[in-house]
Design a protein around this motif. Structure first.
Motif, PDB file in Angstrom:
ATOM      1  N   VAL A  94       0.761  -1.099   0.140  1.00  0.00           N
ATOM      2  CA  VAL A  94      -0.026  -0.061  -0.225  1.00  0.00           C
ATOM      3  C   VAL A  94       0.986   1.207   0.045  1.00  0.00           C
ATOM      4  O   VAL A  94       2.007   1.074   0.383  1.00  0.00           O
ATOM      5  N   SER A  95       0.266   2.283  -0.486  1.00  0.00           N
ATOM      6  CA  SER A  95       0.878   3.523  -0.235  1.00  0.00           C
ATOM      7  C   SER A  95       0.966   4.455   0.898  1.00  0.00           C
ATOM      8  O   SER A  95      -0.139   4.402   1.382  1.00  0.00           O
ATOM      9  N   PHE A  96       2.056   4.877   1.300  1.00  0.00           N
ATOM     10  CA  PHE A  96       1.933   5.517   2.864  1.00  0.00           C
ATOM     11  C   PHE A  96       2.633   6.735   2.482  1.00  0.00           C
ATOM     12  O   PHE A  96       3.613   6.843   1.879  1.00  0.00           O
ATOM     13  N   VAL A  97       1.964   8.095   2.688  1.00  0.00           N
ATOM     14  CA  VAL A  97       2.289   9.246   2.541  1.00  0.00           C
ATOM     15  C   VAL A  97       2.395  10.298   3.595  1.00  0.00           C
ATOM     16  O   VAL A  97       1.410  10.222   4.667  1.00  0.00           O
ATOM     17  N   THR A 133      -2.239   1.259  -9.056  1.00  0.00           N
ATOM     18  CA  THR A 133      -2.682   1.924  -8.060  1.00  0.00           C
ATOM     19  C   THR A 133      -2.945   0.969  -6.657  1.00  0.00           C
ATOM     20  O   THR A 133      -3.196  -0.178  -6.953  1.00  0.00           O
ATOM     21  N   ALA A 134      -2.921   1.588  -5.517  1.00  0.00           N
ATOM     22  CA  ALA A 134      -3.168   0.918  -4.361  1.00  0.00           C
ATOM     23  C   ALA A 134      -3.969   1.726  -3.343  1.00  0.00           C
ATOM     24  O   ALA A 134      -3.969   2.831  -3.308  1.00  0.00           O
ATOM     25  N   PRO A 135      -4.472   1.183  -2.323  1.00  0.00           N
ATOM     26  CA  PRO A 135      -4.875   1.839  -1.064  1.00  0.00           C
ATOM     27  C   PRO A 135      -3.725   2.891  -0.681  1.00  0.00           C
ATOM     28  O   PRO A 135      -2.610   2.351  -0.742  1.00  0.00           O
ATOM     29  N   ILE A 136      -4.303   3.767  -0.239  1.00  0.00           N
ATOM     30  CA  ILE A 136      -3.225   4.906   0.226  1.00  0.00           C
ATOM     31  C   ILE A 136      -3.575   5.494   1.735  1.00  0.00           C
ATOM     32  O   ILE A 136      -4.759   5.721   2.026  1.00  0.00           O
ATOM     33  N   PHE A 137      -2.606   5.738   2.437  1.00  0.00           N
ATOM     34  CA  PHE A 137      -2.692   6.113   4.013  1.00  0.00           C
ATOM     35  C   PHE A 137      -1.986   7.315   3.909  1.00  0.00           C
ATOM     36  O   PHE A 137      -0.631   7.242   3.609  1.00  0.00           O
ATOM     37  N   LEU A 149      -5.458  11.725   9.504  1.00  0.00           N
ATOM     38  CA  LEU A 149      -5.037  10.385   8.751  1.00  0.00           C
ATOM     39  C   LEU A 149      -6.152  10.072   7.712  1.00  0.00           C
ATOM     40  O   LEU A 149      -7.268   9.736   8.044  1.00  0.00           O
ATOM     41  N   GLY A 150      -5.803  10.248   6.453  1.00  0.00           N
ATOM     42  CA  GLY A 150      -6.466  10.261   5.182  1.00  0.00           C
ATOM     43  C   GLY A 150      -6.323   8.724   4.724  1.00  0.00           C
ATOM     44  O   GLY A 150      -5.278   8.031   4.583  1.00  0.00           O
ATOM     45  N   ILE A 151      -7.378   7.845   4.482  1.00  0.00           N
ATOM     46  CA  ILE A 151      -7.237   6.551   4.119  1.00  0.00           C
ATOM     47  C   ILE A 151      -8.224   6.383   2.735  1.00  0.00           C
ATOM     48  O   ILE A 151      -9.436   6.712   2.785  1.00  0.00           O
ATOM     49  N   LEU A 152      -7.622   5.658   1.642  1.00  0.00           N
ATOM     50  CA  LEU A 152      -8.471   5.424   0.563  1.00  0.00           C
ATOM     51  C   LEU A 152      -8.388   3.810   0.455  1.00  0.00           C
ATOM     52  O   LEU A 152      -7.257   3.223   0.447  1.00  0.00           O
ATOM     53  N   THR A 153      -9.567   3.177   0.453  1.00  0.00           N
ATOM     54  CA  THR A 153      -9.728   1.748   0.382  1.00  0.00           C
ATOM     55  C   THR A 153     -10.846   1.449  -0.700  1.00  0.00           C
ATOM     56  O   THR A 153     -11.646   2.340  -0.932  1.00  0.00           O
ATOM     57  N   ALA A 154     -10.723   0.133  -1.363  1.00  0.00           N
ATOM     58  CA  ALA A 154     -11.753  -0.317  -2.143  1.00  0.00           C
ATOM     59  C   ALA A 154     -12.865  -0.823  -1.534  1.00  0.00           C
ATOM     60  O   ALA A 154     -12.740  -1.793  -0.897  1.00  0.00           O
ATOM     61  N   GLU A 155     -14.103  -0.293  -1.933  1.00  0.00           N
ATOM     62  CA  GLU A 155     -15.378  -0.770  -1.253  1.00  0.00           C
ATOM     63  C   GLU A 155     -15.592  -2.081  -1.713  1.00  0.00           C
ATOM     64  O   GLU A 155     -16.410  -2.980  -1.052  1.00  0.00           O
ATOM     65  N   VAL A 156     -14.848  -2.579  -2.937  1.00  0.00           N
ATOM     66  CA  VAL A 156     -15.452  -4.067  -3.338  1.00  0.00           C
ATOM     67  C   VAL A 156     -14.325  -5.084  -2.240  1.00  0.00           C
ATOM     68  O   VAL A 156     -14.982  -6.144  -2.339  1.00  0.00           O
TER      69      VAL A 156
END
Length: 449
Positions: A94-97, A133-137, A149-156
């Motif tokens: 996953v991406s960590f920023v 692309t990947a989930p991003i934190f 703390l912003g998080i992107l995840t796939a709802e599937v």
């Protein structure tokens, strides 16, 4: 206020212990009925942390939690049949920023629900099937020391209950605690029968060609959309429940807060839209299959994946507008009681057949023309108990970027005030939002943040 969010660094975080290969996570048909093509954006706000190694420690604990949550470190891809999606659990990571908002402080806003730079606390949405692309934190430190703390995840991959289970697990590992609920990835719980058997009519979904964009997230992009947050305090919730229970369509026991709140939302938005009486209006909501007696054998509480059914209630706009609030509440009450496991299994089997034909599964509500409402309730999730070790959540936000989420999207959220306080996050065209804000009936039970 104009503030810049500056990226200081970015990394790829992989599971601390490699996942045995090859490993493919098959998604269930329930994952596909809300298979929106983009990631879901959420932001947690925390008090200041005095740790100099905060970013390094979060990366380390994230790497550890990805071992049991290995699916998140994989990549969503097309399955071999070409019709379904699956997750290649290849430890791509996953991406960590790390970022900084040097000119912004939490005190710049009356409350963090009004944070004007929130869209910058997460990157822009990307398609989930893009292999790059990947989930991003994203961890952003404010001038005041506060942490977002912003998080992107796939709802599937993660529905609401699964997402909060993951964040809670991450916070436990970060504090050096054992996992209270190790995740269960077992999508075969919701598999179709072989051969599929549609015993009961499928009311709540429809299929369309893959290229058809008329789905729950499709909207009129030429329209100006507005997202606003409304608060409901315990007295307003109690008044609402009493008004429903004393109405002419009451049903013996007092309504649940969900039934009463959903009825109020449906009636208020329908009146704000000023729909013609003959128009059929719809309300899509969620039933958790983790609930008591909803599925046999019972779904594990720690199941990770989509475990919801999305019923679509319909009624004439004239009935919703002219009849007492208790009428809409009764519709919810009766619909919830009448939804059986066979209704849901028949839907899963129908999805299997439609997916096999190369078609897309959609929620059966109209979120384009302005006659439908898509609602989800997160108010029971322990959002404000999340603690990575330097203090609990002070604000949580599900970031809605209009018009991506749709015309008439409503999210029932917990409030940082705790207890029986509620927040309503609503997306509407500006002209209808103005009417809703000034609607006497709606204002009786809510307060604009």
């Amino acid at each position: 206020m104009a503030s810049v969010v500056t990226v200081l660094g970015s990394w790829t975080v992989k599971p601390e212990t490699p996942t045995p290969q090859p490993r493919i996570h098959k998604l269930s048909n329930l994952d596909f009925h809300i298979s929106f093509e983009n990631y879901t954006k959420q932001v947690y706000y925390f008090p200041p942390s005095s740790r100099d190694d905060l970013v390094a420690s979060l990366k380390a604990s994230l790497s550890r939690v990805l071992v049991p949550f290995y699916v998140l470190a994989g990549r969503v891809r097309k399955a071999e049949d070409g019709h379904k999606l699956e997750v290649d659990c290849n430890d791509a990571g996953v991406s960590f920023v790390e970022a900084s908002a040097p000119d912004a402080s939490f005190s710049d806003w009356k409350n963090m629900a009004l944070c004007s730079i929130e869209q910058h606390l997460n990157p822009s949405e990307v398609a989930i099937t893009d292999p790059d692309t990947a989930p991003i934190f994203k961890v952003t430190k404010f001038k005041c020391g506060g942490i977002a703390l912003g998080i992107l995840t796939a709802e599937v991959v993660l529905d609401g209950s699964s997402f909060f289970a993951f964040v809670n697990a991450w916070s436990e590992i970060h504090r050096g605690l054992p996992l209270s609920r190790p995740p269960v990835f077992a999508s075969n719980i919701f598999q179709a029968r072989q051969p599929p058997a549609i015993i009961l009519p499928v009311r709540d979904y429809y299929s369309s060609p893959i290229y058809n964009t008329h789905s729950a997230k499709a909207t009129d992009v030429t329209c100006e959309y507005v997202v606003k947050i409304f608060e409901m305090d315990p007295d307003q919730v109690d008044d609402l429940i009493r008004d429903v229970h004393s109405g002419p369509y009451s049903y013996g026991r007092p309504p649940t807060s969900f039934e009463a709140t959903s009825a109020m939302i449906w009636k208020a938005i329908t009146e704000a839209r000023d729909l013609q009486d003959s128009i059929i209006t719809s309300y899509v909501y969620a039933i958790s299959l983790k609930g008591k007696n909803r599925w046999n054998p019972p779904v594990p509480a720690s199941y990770i994946g989509n475990s919801i059914h999305s019923p679509c209630l319909t009624a004439k706009a004239g009935d919703i507008k002219s009849r007492h609030l208790s009428y809409a509440a009764r519709l919810f009450h009766e619909d919830i009681l009448s939804t059986t496991q066979e209704h849901m299994q028949s839907a899963i089997d129908w999805m299997e057949m439609e997916l096999g034909r190369g078609r897309k599964i959609n929620l059966n509500g109209d979120f384009v023309s302005g006659t439908g409402i898509y609602s989800t309730s997160l108010h029971s999730f322990p959002v404000y108990s999340v603690d990575f070790g330097w203090g609990k959540t002070v604000h949580y936000s599900l970031v809605m970027q209009p018009p991506w989420y749709g015309n008439g999207v409503t999210v029932i959220l917990p409030s940082p005030r705790g207890g029986r306080h509620r927040r309503l996050l609503i997306s509407l065209p500006a002209i209808h939002m103005k009417k809703l804000v000034n609607h006497e009936f709606f204002r009786k039970y809510t307060t604009l943040e």
